[in-house]
Design an enzyme around this catalytic site. Structure first.
Site, PDB file in Angstrom:
ATOM      1  N   TYR A   1     -30.629  19.376 101.601  1.00  0.00           N
ATOM      2  CA  TYR A   1     -30.671  19.590 103.052  1.00  0.00           C
ATOM      3  C   TYR A   1     -31.942  20.343 103.429  1.00  0.00           C
ATOM      4  O   TYR A   1     -32.597  20.952 102.580  1.00  0.00           O
ATOM      5  CB  TYR A   1     -29.427  20.357 103.536  1.00  0.00           C
ATOM      6  CG  TYR A   1     -29.194  21.645 102.802  1.00  0.00           C
ATOM      7  CD1 TYR A   1     -28.396  21.677 101.672  1.00  0.00           C
ATOM      8  CD2 TYR A   1     -29.800  22.840 103.221  1.00  0.00           C
ATOM      9  CE1 TYR A   1     -28.195  22.857 100.968  1.00  0.00           C
ATOM     10  CE2 TYR A   1     -29.588  24.024 102.531  1.00  0.00           C
ATOM     11  CZ  TYR A   1     -28.795  24.017 101.404  1.00  0.00           C
ATOM     12  OH  TYR A   1     -28.610  25.192 100.708  1.00  0.00           O
TER      13      TYR A   1
ATOM     14  N   SER B   1     -26.286  31.375 103.262  1.00  0.00           N
ATOM     15  CA  SER B   1     -24.874  31.812 103.258  1.00  0.00           C
ATOM     16  C   SER B   1     -24.621  33.089 104.061  1.00  0.00           C
ATOM     17  O   SER B   1     -23.617  33.152 104.789  1.00  0.00           O
ATOM     18  CB  SER B   1     -24.383  31.971 101.815  1.00  0.00           C
ATOM     19  OG  SER B   1     -24.355  30.714 101.195  1.00  0.00           O
TER      20      SER B   1
ATOM     21  N   ASN C   1     -18.012  27.779  92.585  1.00  0.00           N
ATOM     22  CA  ASN C   1     -18.978  28.216  93.598  1.00  0.00           C
ATOM     23  C   ASN C   1     -18.397  29.341  94.448  1.00  0.00           C
ATOM     24  O   ASN C   1     -19.050  29.811  95.372  1.00  0.00           O
ATOM     25  CB  ASN C   1     -19.497  27.053  94.451  1.00  0.00           C
ATOM     26  CG  ASN C   1     -18.626  26.738  95.638  1.00  0.00           C
ATOM     27  OD1 ASN C   1     -17.409  26.935  95.581  1.00  0.00           O
ATOM     28  ND2 ASN C   1     -19.223  26.259  96.708  1.00  0.00           N
TER      29      ASN C   1
ATOM     30  N   LYS D   1     -23.247  28.895  88.313  1.00  0.00           N
ATOM     31  CA  LYS D   1     -21.895  28.371  88.571  1.00  0.00           C
ATOM     32  C   LYS D   1     -21.066  28.248  87.294  1.00  0.00           C
ATOM     33  O   LYS D   1     -19.853  28.460  87.322  1.00  0.00           O
ATOM     34  CB  LYS D   1     -21.978  27.022  89.289  1.00  0.00           C
ATOM     35  CG  LYS D   1     -22.471  27.139  90.732  1.00  0.00           C
ATOM     36  CD  LYS D   1     -22.519  25.801  91.440  1.00  0.00           C
ATOM     37  CE  LYS D   1     -23.074  25.951  92.845  1.00  0.00           C
ATOM     38  NZ  LYS D   1     -23.127  24.689  93.582  1.00  0.00           N
TER      39      LYS D   1
ATOM     40  N   GLY E   1     -27.212  17.115 103.514  1.00  0.00           N
ATOM     41  CA  GLY E   1     -26.121  17.953 103.040  1.00  0.00           C
ATOM     42  C   GLY E   1     -25.891  19.237 103.807  1.00  0.00           C
ATOM     43  O   GLY E   1     -25.150  20.113 103.327  1.00  0.00           O
TER      44      GLY E   1
ATOM     45  N   ALA F   1     -24.594  12.629  87.953  1.00  0.00           N
ATOM     46  CA  ALA F   1     -23.386  13.034  87.216  1.00  0.00           C
ATOM     47  C   ALA F   1     -23.516  14.501  86.816  1.00  0.00           C
ATOM     48  O   ALA F   1     -23.057  14.904  85.758  1.00  0.00           O
ATOM     49  CB  ALA F   1     -23.172  12.151  85.997  1.00  0.00           C
TER      50      ALA F   1
ATOM     51  N   ASP G   1     -17.472  22.773  96.730  1.00  0.00           N
ATOM     52  CA  ASP G   1     -18.567  21.844  97.048  1.00  0.00           C
ATOM     53  C   ASP G   1     -18.027  20.446  97.386  1.00  0.00           C
ATOM     54  O   ASP G   1     -18.436  19.825  98.370  1.00  0.00           O
ATOM     55  CB  ASP G   1     -19.539  21.748  95.867  1.00  0.00           C
ATOM     56  CG  ASP G   1     -20.468  22.960  95.781  1.00  0.00           C
ATOM     57  OD1 ASP G   1     -20.665  23.632  96.807  1.00  0.00           O
ATOM     58  OD2 ASP G   1     -20.995  23.221  94.690  1.00  0.00           O
TER      59      ASP G   1
HETATM   60  P1  NDP Z   1     -27.522  19.120  88.329  1.00  0.00           P
HETATM   61  O1  NDP Z   1     -28.762  19.679  87.789  1.00  0.00           O
HETATM   62  O2  NDP Z   1     -26.211  19.562  87.800  1.00  0.00           O
HETATM   63  O3  NDP Z   1     -27.548  17.509  88.150  1.00  0.00           O
HETATM   64  C1  NDP Z   1     -28.693  16.796  88.469  1.00  0.00           C
HETATM   65  C2  NDP Z   1     -28.385  15.300  88.497  1.00  0.00           C
HETATM   66  O4  NDP Z   1     -29.508  14.640  89.071  1.00  0.00           O
HETATM   67  C3  NDP Z   1     -28.164  14.680  87.122  1.00  0.00           C
HETATM   68  O5  NDP Z   1     -27.184  13.678  87.240  1.00  0.00           O
HETATM   69  C4  NDP Z   1     -29.536  14.062  86.801  1.00  0.00           C
HETATM   70  O6  NDP Z   1     -29.455  12.919  85.965  1.00  0.00           O
HETATM   71  C5  NDP Z   1     -29.957  13.615  88.185  1.00  0.00           C
HETATM   72  N1  NDP Z   1     -31.406  13.482  88.364  1.00  0.00           N
HETATM   73  C6  NDP Z   1     -32.332  14.459  88.453  1.00  0.00           C
HETATM   74  N2  NDP Z   1     -33.548  13.936  88.726  1.00  0.00           N
HETATM   75  C7  NDP Z   1     -33.389  12.596  88.788  1.00  0.00           C
HETATM   76  C8  NDP Z   1     -34.269  11.503  89.036  1.00  0.00           C
HETATM   77  N3  NDP Z   1     -35.579  11.693  89.276  1.00  0.00           N
HETATM   78  N4  NDP Z   1     -33.758  10.261  89.056  1.00  0.00           N
HETATM   79  C9  NDP Z   1     -32.439  10.052  88.824  1.00  0.00           C
HETATM   80  N5  NDP Z   1     -31.542  11.044  88.589  1.00  0.00           N
HETATM   81  C10 NDP Z   1     -32.023  12.298  88.570  1.00  0.00           C
HETATM   82  O7  NDP Z   1     -27.613  19.328  89.911  1.00  0.00           O
HETATM   83  P2  NDP Z   1     -26.407  19.524  90.950  1.00  0.00           P
HETATM   84  O8  NDP Z   1     -25.400  18.473  90.689  1.00  0.00           O
HETATM   85  O9  NDP Z   1     -25.975  20.938  90.971  1.00  0.00           O
HETATM   86  O10 NDP Z   1     -27.143  19.275  92.366  1.00  0.00           O
HETATM   87  C11 NDP Z   1     -27.513  17.966  92.769  1.00  0.00           C
HETATM   88  C12 NDP Z   1     -28.070  18.009  94.185  1.00  0.00           C
HETATM   89  O11 NDP Z   1     -27.053  18.418  95.098  1.00  0.00           O
HETATM   90  C13 NDP Z   1     -29.234  18.974  94.397  1.00  0.00           C
HETATM   91  O12 NDP Z   1     -30.157  18.350  95.280  1.00  0.00           O
HETATM   92  C14 NDP Z   1     -28.591  20.163  95.079  1.00  0.00           C
HETATM   93  O13 NDP Z   1     -29.498  20.885  95.886  1.00  0.00           O
HETATM   94  C15 NDP Z   1     -27.551  19.453  95.935  1.00  0.00           C
HETATM   95  N6  NDP Z   1     -26.411  20.302  96.322  1.00  0.00           N
HETATM   96  C16 NDP Z   1     -26.156  20.456  97.649  1.00  0.00           C
HETATM   97  C17 NDP Z   1     -25.092  21.225  98.078  1.00  0.00           C
HETATM   98  C18 NDP Z   1     -24.825  21.376  99.548  1.00  0.00           C
HETATM   99  O14 NDP Z   1     -24.040  22.257  99.916  1.00  0.00           O
HETATM  100  N7  NDP Z   1     -25.399  20.535 100.394  1.00  0.00           N
HETATM  101  C19 NDP Z   1     -24.206  21.913  97.126  1.00  0.00           C
HETATM  102  C20 NDP Z   1     -24.529  21.648  95.722  1.00  0.00           C
HETATM  103  C21 NDP Z   1     -25.606  20.874  95.359  1.00  0.00           C
HETATM  104  P3  NDP Z   1     -29.357  13.039  84.352  1.00  0.00           P
HETATM  105  O15 NDP Z   1     -27.979  13.527  84.045  1.00  0.00           O
HETATM  106  O16 NDP Z   1     -29.601  11.661  83.881  1.00  0.00           O
HETATM  107  O17 NDP Z   1     -30.437  14.022  83.960  1.00  0.00           O
END
Ligand code: NDP
Length: 277
Positions: free
Chosen positions: A221, A17, A90, A69, A243, A131, A105
């Protein structure tokens, strides 16, 4: 006096950032500084104190990254609808002693898909995996893009259903578990918004959801071809993206919100992109 901005997270060493906002500020000749702050995890209220101290010293705004966040949202005095749905911020703006929260986001992701990748979502079948926080932030901007159908699949099915219920009436959204995807046919756009790729893991998505003419988008990313993108490639998908564009576009939205100027993003995206091969 130079206006001060920052990003706060823990860990924070990886953040791009300051580089991104530094380029935006230079290009648009804004008199501002942008630093990185490692936020305290313990004690629980220390994060709020650090943000308040930054604002008290003349800080104008701050970006928030993991794991703060939710805390940033909770400390705000007012917020946008999308931040409210996400329950997460964010970006914060400090204005007349008040803290305003937003979440860019989702809008950053939609801009990357629709503007940079030239893939309008209107009338398309869209599948979102996960989710978590990123999906919560993305739902309203995605539904505003008027897909024909949007499906969210999550390991924890109840979590996905709760999210779909929260936005019912805002668009054609259904939630399901991964095994249900076997019966759902192909999607024009499949977005991996799980955090599985951070550990080189793969969500249990059946390859039949990919359409060779469609696109696979990975929110993570800087990791090259992740297991999810590799699965999509093996299913014949040519259009794959990570991403990095979302990262830069959400930064541009925050910059616009803070400074009233929309910076150009393409050169920054090119600079930060790693090959997906
Ligand atoms: P969270 O921790 O809030 O959510 C994680 C999600 O991933 C949950 O739905 C979880 O499922 C699921 N999950 C984790 N591991 C597995 C697996 N092995 N198989 C299936 N589902 C899985 O994370 P965020 O939503 O904050 O972030 C998600 C991704 O987005 C990350 O990779 C993050 O780096 C990326 N990101 C990128 C951004 C960008 O600017 N490019 C900005 C924000 C995020 P369950 O609910 O069942 O546990």
């Amino acid at each position: 006096m130079t206006d001060q901005y920052a990003v706060i997270g823990n860990p924070i060493g990886h953040t791009k950032s300051p580089l991104i906002h530094g380029i935006f500020a230079n290009e648009s000749r804004q008199d501002m500084s942008y630093t990185a702050i490692e936020g305290p995890i313990e004690p629980a209220d220390a994060f709020v104190s650090v943000v308040r101290a930054f604002a008290a010293k003349g800080g104008k705004g701050i970006n928030i990254t993991a794991p703060f966040k939710l805390k940033a949202f909770a400390m705000s005095d007012e917020c946008s609808e999308r931040a409210e749905l996400a329950g997460a911020a964010n970006a914060l703006k400090f204005e007349n002693g008040r803290i305003v929260a937003d979440n860019f986001d989702g809008i950053g992701l939609v801009r990357d898909i629709e503007v940079n990748l030239h893939l309008p979502m209107e009338g398309k079948r869209v599948l979102m995996l996960g989710a978590g926080g990123a999906v919560r932030g993305a739902l309203l901007p995605f539904l505003a893009a008027r897909p024909a159908e949007m499906v969210i699949a999550n390991r924890n099915i109840a979590k996905g259903h709760a999210l779909a219920t929260q936005v019912s009436g805002r668009g054609p959204l259904v939630a399901c578990g991964y095994p249900d995807l076997e019966q759902m046919g192909r999607f024009d756009l499949v977005v991996n918004a799980t955090s599985a790729s951070l550990t080189d893991d793969l969500p249990p998505v059946p390859p039949g959801v990919f359409s060779p003419q469609g696109t696979a988008y990975e929110l993570a990313y800087g990791k090259g071809l992740t297991p999810f993108l590799r699965l999509a490639r093996n299913a014949g998908v040519h259009g794959v993206a990570d991403g990095v564009g979302m990262l830069v576009e959400q930064a541009a939205e925050a910059f616009l919100w803070w400074r009233g100027v929309r910076p150009s993003t393409s050169a920054v995206i090119d600079r930060l992109s790693v090959p997906l091969a």
